[in-house]
Scaffold this motif. Structure first.
Motif, PDB file in Angstrom:
ATOM      1  N   MET A   1      49.593  45.196  14.761  1.00 46.61           N
ATOM      2  CA  MET A   1      49.605  45.192  14.539  1.00 46.61           C
ATOM      3  C   MET A   1      50.777  46.716  15.600  1.00 46.61           C
ATOM      4  SD  MET A   1      48.629  48.238  11.305  1.00 46.61           S
ATOM      5  CE  MET A   1      47.275  47.728  11.021  1.00 46.61           C
ATOM      6  N   ASN A   2      51.547  46.973  15.352  1.00 51.24           N
ATOM      7  CA  ASN A   2      52.563  47.945  16.079  1.00 51.24           C
ATOM      8  C   ASN A   2      53.089  48.768  15.329  1.00 51.24           C
ATOM      9  OD1 ASN A   2      54.172  48.735  17.855  1.00 51.24           O
ATOM     10  ND2 ASN A   2      55.801  47.757  17.810  1.00 51.24           N
ATOM     11  N   LEU A   3      52.090  50.037  15.533  1.00 53.82           N
ATOM     12  CA  LEU A   3      52.218  51.895  15.525  1.00 53.82           C
ATOM     13  C   LEU A   3      52.688  52.296  16.058  1.00 53.82           C
ATOM     14  CD1 LEU A   3      48.186  52.244  14.680  1.00 53.82           C
ATOM     15  CD2 LEU A   3      49.468  51.545  13.168  1.00 53.82           C
ATOM     16  N   LYS A   4      53.514  53.356  15.242  1.00 53.46           N
ATOM     17  CA  LYS A   4      54.680  54.461  16.335  1.00 53.46           C
ATOM     18  C   LYS A   4      53.354  55.310  16.808  1.00 53.46           C
ATOM     19  CE  LYS A   4      58.422  53.905  12.663  1.00 53.46           C
ATOM     20  NZ  LYS A   4      59.531  55.638  12.060  1.00 53.46           N
ATOM     21  N   HIS A   5      53.827  55.347  17.796  1.00 56.91           N
ATOM     22  CA  HIS A   5      53.296  56.467  18.667  1.00 56.91           C
ATOM     23  C   HIS A   5      52.043  56.263  18.673  1.00 56.91           C
ATOM     24  CE1 HIS A   5      57.842  58.134  18.816  1.00 56.91           C
ATOM     25  NE2 HIS A   5      57.536  58.324  17.017  1.00 56.91           N
ATOM     26  N   ASN A   6      51.577  55.028  19.237  1.00 52.70           N
ATOM     27  CA  ASN A   6      50.475  55.050  19.349  1.00 52.70           C
ATOM     28  C   ASN A   6      48.912  55.571  20.615  1.00 52.70           C
ATOM     29  OD1 ASN A   6      48.087  53.611  18.410  1.00 52.70           O
ATOM     30  ND2 ASN A   6      47.925  51.983  19.451  1.00 52.70           N
ATOM     31  N   ALA A   7      49.715  55.782  20.826  1.00 45.71           N
ATOM     32  CA  ALA A   7      48.949  56.430  22.550  1.00 45.71           C
ATOM     33  C   ALA A   7      49.341  57.698  22.791  1.00 45.71           C
ATOM     34  CB  ALA A   7      50.028  55.570  24.143  1.00 45.71           C
ATOM     35  N   LEU A   8      50.327  58.341  21.831  1.00 41.18           N
ATOM     36  CA  LEU A   8      49.811  60.208  21.898  1.00 41.18           C
ATOM     37  C   LEU A   8      49.551  60.668  20.947  1.00 41.18           C
ATOM     38  CD1 LEU A   8      51.570  62.625  21.863  1.00 41.18           C
ATOM     39  CD2 LEU A   8      53.113  62.235  20.678  1.00 41.18           C
ATOM     40  N   THR A   9      49.338  59.461  19.326  1.00 39.70           N
ATOM     41  CA  THR A   9      48.412  59.769  18.475  1.00 39.70           C
ATOM     42  C   THR A   9      46.780  59.657  18.682  1.00 39.70           C
ATOM     43  OG1 THR A   9      48.338  57.996  16.896  1.00 39.70           O
ATOM     44  CG2 THR A   9      49.966  59.388  16.744  1.00 39.70           C
ATOM     45  N   LYS A  10      46.279  58.553  20.304  1.00 37.73           N
ATOM     46  CA  LYS A  10      44.825  58.388  20.485  1.00 37.73           C
ATOM     47  C   LYS A  10      44.729  59.475  21.077  1.00 37.73           C
ATOM     48  CE  LYS A  10      44.774  53.341  20.864  1.00 37.73           C
ATOM     49  NZ  LYS A  10      44.640  52.155  21.787  1.00 37.73           N
ATOM     50  N   GLN A  11      45.311  60.444  22.235  1.00 38.09           N
ATOM     51  CA  GLN A  11      45.578  61.755  23.082  1.00 38.09           C
ATOM     52  C   GLN A  11      45.221  62.955  22.123  1.00 38.09           C
ATOM     53  OE1 GLN A  11      48.990  61.678  25.186  1.00 38.09           O
ATOM     54  NE2 GLN A  11      48.399  61.398  27.419  1.00 38.09           N
ATOM     55  N   ILE A  12      45.972  62.497  20.887  1.00 39.37           N
ATOM     56  CA  ILE A  12      45.342  63.273  20.124  1.00 39.37           C
ATOM     57  C   ILE A  12      43.972  63.815  19.308  1.00 39.37           C
ATOM     58  CG2 ILE A  12      46.408  64.994  18.030  1.00 39.37           C
ATOM     59  CD1 ILE A  12      49.353  64.186  18.281  1.00 39.37           C
ATOM     60  N   ILE A  13      44.042  62.448  18.888  1.00 43.07           N
ATOM     61  CA  ILE A  13      42.938  61.965  18.336  1.00 43.07           C
ATOM     62  C   ILE A  13      41.014  62.328  19.359  1.00 43.07           C
ATOM     63  CG2 ILE A  13      40.917  60.250  16.927  1.00 43.07           C
ATOM     64  CD1 ILE A  13      44.105  59.445  15.994  1.00 43.07           C
ATOM     65  N   HIS A  14      41.638  61.712  20.577  1.00 45.34           N
ATOM     66  CA  HIS A  14      40.630  62.049  21.470  1.00 45.34           C
ATOM     67  C   HIS A  14      40.028  63.582  21.899  1.00 45.34           C
ATOM     68  CE1 HIS A  14      39.029  62.514  26.121  1.00 45.34           C
ATOM     69  NE2 HIS A  14      38.942  62.190  25.272  1.00 45.34           N
ATOM     70  N   ALA A  15      41.413  64.252  21.403  1.00 43.72           N
ATOM     71  CA  ALA A  15      41.556  65.976  22.364  1.00 43.72           C
ATOM     72  C   ALA A  15      40.783  66.515  20.479  1.00 43.72           C
ATOM     73  CB  ALA A  15      42.123  66.693  21.872  1.00 43.72           C
ATOM     74  N   TYR A  16      40.690  66.163  19.494  1.00 44.20           N
ATOM     75  CA  TYR A  16      39.993  66.504  18.309  1.00 44.20           C
ATOM     76  C   TYR A  16      38.815  66.619  18.421  1.00 44.20           C
ATOM     77  CZ  TYR A  16      38.287  65.432  13.633  1.00 44.20           C
ATOM     78  OH  TYR A  16      37.761  65.219  12.388  1.00 44.20           O
ATOM     79  N   PHE A  17      37.925  64.965  18.846  1.00 45.46           N
ATOM     80  CA  PHE A  17      36.704  64.564  19.174  1.00 45.46           C
ATOM     81  C   PHE A  17      36.673  66.010  20.272  1.00 45.46           C
ATOM     82  CE2 PHE A  17      37.852  61.068  16.581  1.00 45.46           C
ATOM     83  CZ  PHE A  17      36.621  60.787  15.929  1.00 45.46           C
ATOM     84  N   GLU A  18      37.151  66.145  21.081  1.00 45.54           N
ATOM     85  CA  GLU A  18      36.501  66.434  22.016  1.00 45.54           C
ATOM     86  C   GLU A  18      36.512  67.622  21.616  1.00 45.54           C
ATOM     87  OE1 GLU A  18      35.918  66.093  25.767  1.00 45.54           O
ATOM     88  OE2 GLU A  18      35.879  64.388  25.488  1.00 45.54           O
ATOM     89  N   GLN A 114      31.581  66.371   8.993  1.00 40.88           N
ATOM     90  CA  GLN A 114      31.631  65.618  10.063  1.00 40.88           C
ATOM     91  C   GLN A 114      33.309  65.256  10.128  1.00 40.88           C
ATOM     92  OE1 GLN A 114      29.972  62.213   7.220  1.00 40.88           O
ATOM     93  NE2 GLN A 114      27.855  62.430   7.782  1.00 40.88           N
ATOM     94  N   THR A 115      32.917  64.263  11.139  1.00 38.79           N
ATOM     95  CA  THR A 115      34.529  63.791  11.581  1.00 38.79           C
ATOM     96  C   THR A 115      34.990  63.563  10.417  1.00 38.79           C
ATOM     97  OG1 THR A 115      33.799  62.367  13.158  1.00 38.79           O
ATOM     98  CG2 THR A 115      34.265  64.873  14.301  1.00 38.79           C
ATOM     99  N   GLU A 116      36.233  63.744  10.424  1.00 36.43           N
ATOM    100  CA  GLU A 116      37.098  62.895   9.736  1.00 36.43           C
ATOM    101  C   GLU A 116      39.145  63.156   9.773  1.00 36.43           C
ATOM    102  OE1 GLU A 116      35.355  62.303   5.140  1.00 36.43           O
ATOM    103  OE2 GLU A 116      35.673  63.925   6.128  1.00 36.43           O
ATOM    104  N   PHE A 117      39.241  61.485   9.777  1.00 36.51           N
ATOM    105  CA  PHE A 117      40.440  61.778   9.934  1.00 36.51           C
ATOM    106  C   PHE A 117      41.377  60.367   9.606  1.00 36.51           C
ATOM    107  CE2 PHE A 117      39.196  59.219  14.198  1.00 36.51           C
ATOM    108  CZ  PHE A 117      40.392  58.410  14.013  1.00 36.51           C
ATOM    109  N   LYS A 118      42.604  60.943   9.209  1.00 41.92           N
ATOM    110  CA  LYS A 118      43.634  59.908   8.729  1.00 41.92           C
ATOM    111  C   LYS A 118      44.911  60.016   9.532  1.00 41.92           C
ATOM    112  CE  LYS A 118      41.037  58.843   5.680  1.00 41.92           C
ATOM    113  NZ  LYS A 118      40.843  57.223   5.265  1.00 41.92           N
ATOM    114  N   ARG A 119      45.362  58.866   9.678  1.00 46.69           N
ATOM    115  CA  ARG A 119      46.216  58.546  10.450  1.00 46.69           C
ATOM    116  C   ARG A 119      47.243  58.531   9.046  1.00 46.69           C
ATOM    117  NH1 ARG A 119      50.661  55.569  12.539  1.00 46.69           N
ATOM    118  NH2 ARG A 119      51.325  55.369  14.387  1.00 46.69           N
TER     119      ARG A 119
END
Length: 123
Positions: A1-18, A114-119
């Motif tokens: 599956m090819n997600l738009k802006h996948n690398a950027l959303t991964k950075q944001i989600i990582h920051a969220y958990f941090e 608890q941590t919860e997120f949606k994309r």
């Protein structure tokens, strides 16, 4: 599956958990928003617009404006909540924000018990 802006959303989600792990639960939304902005700017040097005003139109008629929490790199809209759990109404709200913005990818980040997120991605 090819997600738009996948690398950027991964950075944001990582920051969220941090931020969640470092700050913890129980604070106002603004604390988490400020933490995300500081972390993303210092760690990834990303361009972030905070509380960006978006005008809402129905066809040609101006209806009003809303303020979206974050727009990252002009590509990803981030909606932040600090509720006990992730609420369906907030997900629908994010979808509406996306329809009226230039972004096609949105993240809903809930700093709850608890941590919860949606994309979501719209065409």
């Amino acid at each position: 599956m090819n997600l738009k802006h996948n690398a950027l959303t991964k950075q944001i989600i990582h920051a969220y958990f941090e931020i969640y792990n470092r700050v913890g639960f129980g604070f106002e939304k603004s604390v988490y928003k400020n933490g995300l902005v500081a972390f993303l700017r210092s760690t990834h040097q990303l361009h972030i617009e905070v509380d960006k005003m978006t005008k809402i139109f129905l066809e040609m008629d101006y209806l009003g404006e809303v303020f979206v929490d974050l727009v990252v790199e002009n590509n990803v809209l981030v909606h932040i909540t600090a509720d006990d759990r992730l609420l369906e109404k907030e997900l629908k709200r994010l979808h509406s924000f996306l329809k009226h913005s230039d972004c096609t990818v949105g993240l809903l980040l809930n700093f709850g018990i608890q941590t919860e997120f949606k994309r979501i991605e719209i065409p």
